[in-house]
Design an enzyme around this catalytic site. Structure first.
Site, PDB file in Angstrom:
ATOM      1  CB  ALA A  46      51.078  35.074  42.643  1.00 40.63           C
TER       2      ALA A  46
ATOM      3  CG  MET B 177      46.932  32.697  41.259  1.00 41.52           C
ATOM      4  SD  MET B 177      45.792  31.762  40.859  1.00 41.52           S
ATOM      5  CE  MET B 177      44.554  31.567  42.227  1.00 41.52           C
ATOM      6  CG  ASP B 178      49.164  37.214  43.803  1.00 37.41           C
ATOM      7  OD1 ASP B 178      50.108  37.028  44.667  1.00 37.41           O
ATOM      8  OD2 ASP B 178      49.791  38.082  42.932  1.00 37.41           O
ATOM      9  CG  HIS B 179      44.557  41.515  42.816  1.00 36.84           C
ATOM     10  ND1 HIS B 179      44.959  41.582  41.665  1.00 36.84           N
ATOM     11  CD2 HIS B 179      45.008  41.821  43.559  1.00 36.84           C
ATOM     12  CE1 HIS B 179      46.132  43.195  42.434  1.00 36.84           C
ATOM     13  NE2 HIS B 179      46.239  42.700  43.231  1.00 36.84           N
TER      14      HIS B 179
ATOM     15  N   GLY C 167      42.406  36.765  46.450  1.00 39.55           N
ATOM     16  CA  GLY C 167      42.004  37.621  47.757  1.00 39.55           C
ATOM     17  C   GLY C 167      40.565  37.982  47.425  1.00 39.55           C
TER      18      GLY C 167
END
Lengths: 409, 403
Positions: A151, A178-180, A183
């Site tokens: 991320a 950011m990852d999420h 997602g």
């Protein structure tokens, strides 16, 4: 409340009830995508192996966690099976699970799925209308598709981290949000692809690049640059055209309130709340442009005023005067907030062993087909027998043989 | 929902967007890029206040943010507080699959657009309420902009980390660039709306209560999870134990070595300096515990490095390293071009400019159409062609300031 996968409740239809997902994703972005879909009622089968366990099952020292997580939000509501993808019979088993699924999600490096014989073209032959979702750092195509990233790194290459930070300071790393965020965008795209399949009978390969998701958050800056050759760079808490607009200290340690003013009426509300009615007629604060010009002076004045008051009292007062203000919430504030609790946005989950844990609930309230979060993080392989036995109809001896052979591993 | 005639997921789906927030408008953008016909309602006269939000593009005063989040939409004007205006909305909603609204619950009733009132008239309509704190609960009538919603979700409190925090430990938290929390809320709304469309044929319409705060709390779920593990996260505690943003001679890179191999690659990349040979550094748990010491060395080393060269050598060693790039470099990147991330859009008064499409490669329209310069530019197309009213009626509504 255990949600037995074999029992459907036809009276309470969830949006994705009856939809099955084979989920090869690990880490954060991919699992968050399938977690969203699992909250909406999809039966999500998470595929791991003893050799390739998801990160939450291990210590994570760079994040300061020295042991495995006892609960993982993004794995909740999912089933867990073990397949050794490096084993020829494992890959064959994976194909069989995918063949009874509507959606397949993966976050391997581009090219890995093809090597395993479960790339999109191969899958189409097994199931012509499969929706395959690939989530990677830079996408499935282009010269940098093999680039490795997490991320904070796609926050860098995507530009969002570059534009985040104090004007006189360095860029800032993007974290799980950011990852999420990747997602979440992937979940929206997957839902769109699944709706299209339902309407047209056609499957497709959905290609999500985390870096592009990061870039989508600076779309306005890119447009500005394209049109003018200018970019505003890092701006701290400023948003041009809005002033006052900052985070101010409150009574207590590390306690803050966010206050944002755009319209003249909001400015008048702030002046009244602060007992500074003279500001309303002060020509140097008459327009948003002039307030913007004097924003640092205003920041000082407001911070003086907020410093001796609680976040809660300030929020209540400012909201009463029509000013957008809210405390800077930490995790404890969130889980104790009566508003959040009344919305079911925070839920207590119970493990089969009786442990309890606060989890984030379903972020949407549907009046007729509500989603739900029901089950704890599954143990590795907890649903081997259900998936291989009940769903695929394999005999116990067959399953045992695959375990012996380390294809189920 | 009508049958799909082309290959976009939402072909034929009609969305009426009555939103002034960035979250609602961004949701409309995504739906439009997925093929829906999105009709945005603005107030007669000056239209959406976001039109006047800087920074501006050249030529006429066109807001970069407003143009970005409203591409591929039609614009109509309608004063819902007038009787004919409200009646026209009903006609529109009869033709629509989705109604998106971000009016405060207190004000909805006055306008006759309370979800219950609308559901009585339009039982098969999806009513997507997009509000900072949702449509129910103590805070549902609270005012909030981006900064407030970012802080309501938990992520605002936790920024910045790493180098920025070490340099300015006493400053207030710093926000994520732009409208991050609002875009997240908008994307969350898209998830809810498509979910509603998936079951619309079976269950009919329903209220979708989307809260920007809920979406951001979901995004920050790791924070709640850590609380369950007994850790209340703050900016200092959450920083990576080592790595993160590094300052080089000519810019910044991000570094993150989560796996042993990556750490070993980093040691090699640095030229096996003496300090890396100490025994305790071989254990990842120890590295986690004594990250500050490691950072001191890494930051000193990075200061003599050049960004491009470092990233190339790092990737060759399997070390996750990335350059912090700005808009100029993103637009020029080979990867950007290879993936057709931008499509030219002709913006009135500005000209043809490349604009970012959607953050996913899906069946999206290949063309982008700029949002109209004038509020209500699509009035005739919508009120006359779509709803079948005469030009004379439209003129009368214009004169009465209904549209």
């Amino acid at each position: 409340m255990m949600n037995k996968p074999t029992i459907n409740k036809p009276t309470i239809r969830k949006p994705l009830q009856g939809v099955r997902i084979t989920d090869f994703t690990v880490h954060a972005a991919g699992p968050f995508c399938t977690h969203m879909l699992a909250l909406l009622g999809a039966e999500c089968i998470k595929v791991e192996s003893t050799k390739r366990m998801d990160v939450f099952r291990k210590p994570h020292p760079v994040y300061g966690r020295m042991e495995a997580a006892s609960f993982a939000q993004v794995a909740a509501n999912k089933l867990s099976i073990q397949i050794n993808m490096k084993h020829a019979r494992g890959a064959e088993l994976a194909r069989r699970v995918i063949a009874i699924s509507d959606i397949m999600c993966e976050s391997f490096r581009p090219g890995v799925m093809e090597r395993l014989g479960i790339g999109y073209e191969a899958l189409k032959a097994i199931k012509h209308d499969i929706v395959m979702v690939s989530i990677s750092a830079c996408g499935q195509t282009g010269p940098e598709r093999n680039y490795r990233g997490y991320a904070p790194l796609f926050g860098a290459t995507g530009g969002l981290g570059t534009l985040t930070g104090f004007a006189d300071g360095p860029p800032v790393e993007m974290r799980h949000a950011m990852d999420h965020g990747t997602g979440l965008a992937a979940a929206a795209a997957t839902l769109a692809a699944y709706l299209r399949k339902k309407r047209t009978g056609k499957g497709q390969h959905v290609d999500i690049s985390a870096r592009e998701v990061a870039t989508s958050f600076i779309g306005d800056a890119l447009l500005q640059y394209a049109a003018t050759g200018q970019s505003s760079g890092r701006q701290g808490n400023d948003i041009p055209g809005m002033a006052p607009h900052n985070v101010y200290p409150c009574l207590g340690t590390d306690m803050w309130i966010s206050i944002a003013v755009a319209q003249d009426s909001e400015w008048a509300g702030l002046a009244r709340a602060m007992g500074r009615e003279q500001w309303i007629s002060d020509p140097q604060y008459a327009t948003s442009a002039s307030r913007w010009e004097h924003r640092r002076v205003l920041d000082e004045e407001i911070a003086q005023w907020t410093r001796t008051r609680t976040r809660e009292a300030l929020t209540a007062l400012l909201q009463k005067h029509g000013v957008a203000a809210f405390p800077s919430y930490h995790a404890k504030d969130i889980v104790e907030d009566p508003h959040m609790l009344s919305r079911g946005a925070i839920k207590e989950l119970r493990s089969p062993k009786g442990e309890t844990r606060l989890a984030v609930g379903v972020p949407w309230r549907f009046s007729r087909t509500p989603g739900s979060i029901d089950t704890w993080t599954p143990e590795l392989g907890e649903h081997n027998r259900y998936v291989f036995g009940e769903l695929l109809g394999m005999k116990e001896s067959e399953i045992l043989e695959l375990i012996e052979d380390q294809a189920i591993y | 929902m009508p049958a799909a005639l082309n290959d976009t997921p939402l072909d034929g789906v009609v969305v009426i967007e009555h939103c002034r927030s960035v979250a609602g408008s961004y949701a409309g953008r995504m739906l439009a890029l997925m093929g829906a016909r999105v009709i945005k309602i603005e107030a007669p006269g000056t239209g959406d206040p976001l039109r006047r939000m800087p920074p501006f593009l050249d030529g006429e005063q066109r807001s970069a943010l407003f143009d970005y989040i409203n591409v591929n939409k039609a614009s109509i004007t309608l004063d819902l507080s007038t009787k004919p205006g409200r009646a026209l909305l009903d006609e529109l909603l009869k033709k629509a699959d989705v109604f998106m609204d971000d009016t405060r619950p207190l004000d909805r009733r006055a306008l006759g657009i309370d979800p219950e009132q609308v559901a009585d008239q339009q039982p098969s309509l999806l009513y997507a309420s997009v509000l900072p704190f949702g449509a129910v609960g103590n805070h549902c009538n609270y005012f909030a902009y981006e900064l407030n919603t970012l802080h309501s979700g938990g992520e605002g409190y936790l920024m910045p980390n790493g180098l920025a925090l070490d340099l300015f430990p006493e400053r207030p938290p710093v926000k994520i660039y732009g409208q991050f929390a609002q875009f997240v809320g908008g994307t969350s709304a898209v998830c809810a709306i498509i979910s509603g469309l998936l079951v619309q044929d079976q269950v009919g319409g329903q209220l979708l209560d989307i809260s920007v705060q809920d979406a951001n709390v979901a995004l920050s779920c790791f924070n709640i999870q850590r609380l369950g593990e007994g850790v209340l996260e703050n900016r200092h505690g959450r920083s990576f134990q080592y790595g993160g943003v590094l300052e080089c001679v000519d810019g910044y890179v991000g570094l993150l070595t989560l796996e042993q191999k990556q750490w070993e690659g980093l040691v090699k990349l640095m030229g096996d300096p003496e300090w890396t040979q100490e025994e305790w550094l071989k254990d990842p748990l120890n590295r986690g515990r004594r990250g500050a010491e490691i950072n001191k060395h890494i930051r000193a080393w990075a200061k003599s490095q050049r960004v491009e060269d470092l990233v190339l050598r790092g990737q060759a060693q399997g070390v996750p390293l990335a350059k912090y790039v700005g808009p100029d470099e993103i637009m020029a990147a080979e990867q950007t071009k290879a993936r057709d991330m931008f499509v030219e859009v002709d913006i009135p008064g500005v000209g043809k400019v490349p604009m970012l499409t959607a953050p996913f490669q899906l069946m999206t329209p290949e063309t982008l159409t700029a949002y109209p310069a004038q509020p209500g530019a699509s009035n005739a197309a919508v009120f006359c062609e779509m709803l079948g009213h005469s030009k004379a009626e439209l003129d009368r509504w214009r004169a009465d300031k209904v549209v």
